[in-house]
Write a protein that holds these residues in place. Sequence first.
Motif, mmCIF file in Angstrom:
data_model
loop_
_atom_site.group_PDB
_atom_site.id
_atom_site.type_symbol
_atom_site.label_atom_id
_atom_site.label_comp_id
_atom_site.label_asym_id
_atom_site.label_seq_id
_atom_site.Cartn_x
_atom_site.Cartn_y
_atom_site.Cartn_z
ATOM 1 N N LEU A 1 0.849 -1.193 0.000
ATOM 2 C CA LEU A 1 0.000 0.000 0.000
ATOM 3 C C LEU A 1 0.877 1.233 0.000
ATOM 4 N N GLY A 2 0.563 2.191 -0.869
ATOM 5 C CA GLY A 2 1.356 3.412 -0.946
ATOM 6 C C GLY A 2 0.559 4.591 -1.458
ATOM 7 N N PHE A 3 1.224 5.736 -1.583
ATOM 8 C CA PHE A 3 0.659 7.034 -2.000
ATOM 9 C C PHE A 3 -0.026 7.697 -0.793
ATOM 10 N N GLY A 4 0.571 8.747 -0.274
ATOM 11 C CA GLY A 4 -0.053 9.543 0.781
ATOM 12 C C GLY A 4 0.215 9.060 2.191
ATOM 13 N N ILE A 5 0.988 7.991 2.350
ATOM 14 C CA ILE A 5 1.325 7.488 3.692
ATOM 15 C C ILE A 5 2.587 8.207 4.137
ATOM 16 N N SER A 6 2.484 9.023 5.170
ATOM 17 C CA SER A 6 3.619 9.887 5.496
ATOM 18 C C SER A 6 3.881 10.063 6.986
ATOM 19 N N GLN A 7 3.024 9.494 7.837
ATOM 20 C CA GLN A 7 3.172 9.716 9.275
ATOM 21 C C GLN A 7 3.116 8.395 10.035
ATOM 22 N N GLU A 8 3.689 8.420 11.232
ATOM 23 C CA GLU A 8 3.681 7.224 12.071
ATOM 24 C C GLU A 8 2.248 6.776 12.370
ATOM 25 N N LYS A 9 1.344 7.729 12.538
ATOM 26 C CA LYS A 9 -0.043 7.355 12.848
ATOM 27 C C LYS A 9 -0.686 6.615 11.677
ATOM 28 N N HIS A 10 -0.281 6.969 10.440
ATOM 29 C CA HIS A 10 -0.781 6.241 9.275
ATOM 30 C C HIS A 10 -0.308 4.786 9.327
ATOM 31 N N VAL A 11 0.966 4.618 9.628
ATOM 32 C CA VAL A 11 1.548 3.279 9.674
ATOM 33 C C VAL A 11 0.896 2.451 10.778
ATOM 34 N N ARG A 12 0.686 3.066 11.917
ATOM 35 C CA ARG A 12 0.054 2.362 13.049
ATOM 36 C C ARG A 12 -1.349 1.887 12.673
ATOM 37 N N GLN A 13 -2.028 2.670 11.867
ATOM 38 C CA GLN A 13 -3.370 2.326 11.398
ATOM 39 C C GLN A 13 -3.320 1.199 10.361
ATOM 40 N N GLY B 1 3.097 -4.904 2.800
ATOM 41 C CA GLY B 1 4.136 -3.888 2.768
ATOM 42 C C GLY B 1 3.541 -2.498 2.724
ATOM 43 N N ILE B 2 4.241 -1.541 3.329
ATOM 44 C CA ILE B 2 3.809 -0.135 3.342
ATOM 45 C C ILE B 2 4.883 0.703 2.653
ATOM 46 N N VAL B 3 4.474 1.406 1.597
ATOM 47 C CA VAL B 3 5.395 2.266 0.842
ATOM 48 C C VAL B 3 5.259 3.698 1.346
ATOM 49 N N ILE B 4 6.389 4.291 1.713
ATOM 50 C CA ILE B 4 6.408 5.692 2.165
ATOM 51 C C ILE B 4 7.415 6.439 1.298
ATOM 52 N N GLY B 5 6.937 7.464 0.589
ATOM 53 C CA GLY B 5 7.800 8.186 -0.331
ATOM 54 C C GLY B 5 8.109 9.605 0.059
ATOM 55 N N SER B 6 7.103 10.481 -0.046
ATOM 56 C CA SER B 6 7.340 11.916 0.140
ATOM 57 C C SER B 6 7.956 12.246 1.494
#
Length: 267
Positions: free
Chosen positions: A207-219, A227-232
Amino acid sequence: MSRVSSTLRSLPYSCGLIPFITAGNPDIVSTEKALKILDSCGADIIEIGLPYSDPLADGPVIQQASKQALSQGMNFDMLLSLLHKINGHIRAPLVMFTYYNPLIARGILSFLTEIAAAGITGIIIPDLPLEEADYILDICNNLSIELILLVTPTSSKNRIDRIISKSQGVIYVVSSTGVTGLRDQINKNMQEFVASIRKKTDKLIILGFGISQEKHVRQIVQWEVDGIVIGSAFVNCLADTSVDNGLEKLKSFCTSVKNVIMHPGPC
């Protein structure tokens, strides 16, 4: 099974961390250092973007990074040289993010053969027409490269089914409509969308696009994703006026996000 799929399937925790950086931003030396930092700080797979002058799927942070890299003279041959240099020294499989035009300009077979020889084990081409994917899939299969196809919430049921069918082993679910970038909230409907994909296949989901914070990852780590994709957010670390400070920010953010994945706690 490709190194990308086998890595995600063999993780001893719920899902993998997949950071993205733009090659050549802020310079080629920093890119080498950043790759090694991400690898040592727990990245399970690393996505490296080839700078492109018309990055339609990228938000302002990555667009600026591409512009910066191109202004430094970054190009495909420089990236190949760097990849050959670090090949065998990075534990995490490397996935290249590129647009379709650079492949066409280089020659699709040449492009894929060259990146495979340099150690790339996966490729994401966001603007690749699904109707033209078969030729690339055939080459990728022969070169042990995983072509990772994207599914969006706005894709039709028929298109989603076709993408799932064509995917080699990993399906990239786009977590928001529009371009990549920094967002405060993850679309609440995404968990249901991911679940609907999961019901259709046992292939891996990232999952990716727009994931940018620890709270997003925790969710998201509570969802059935691999897998979690973090770019920006990672690219933004390297936007610091001090290269050393930027690399330190990158290290700190990677460490903290990986800790959330390992110990998510209540969301």
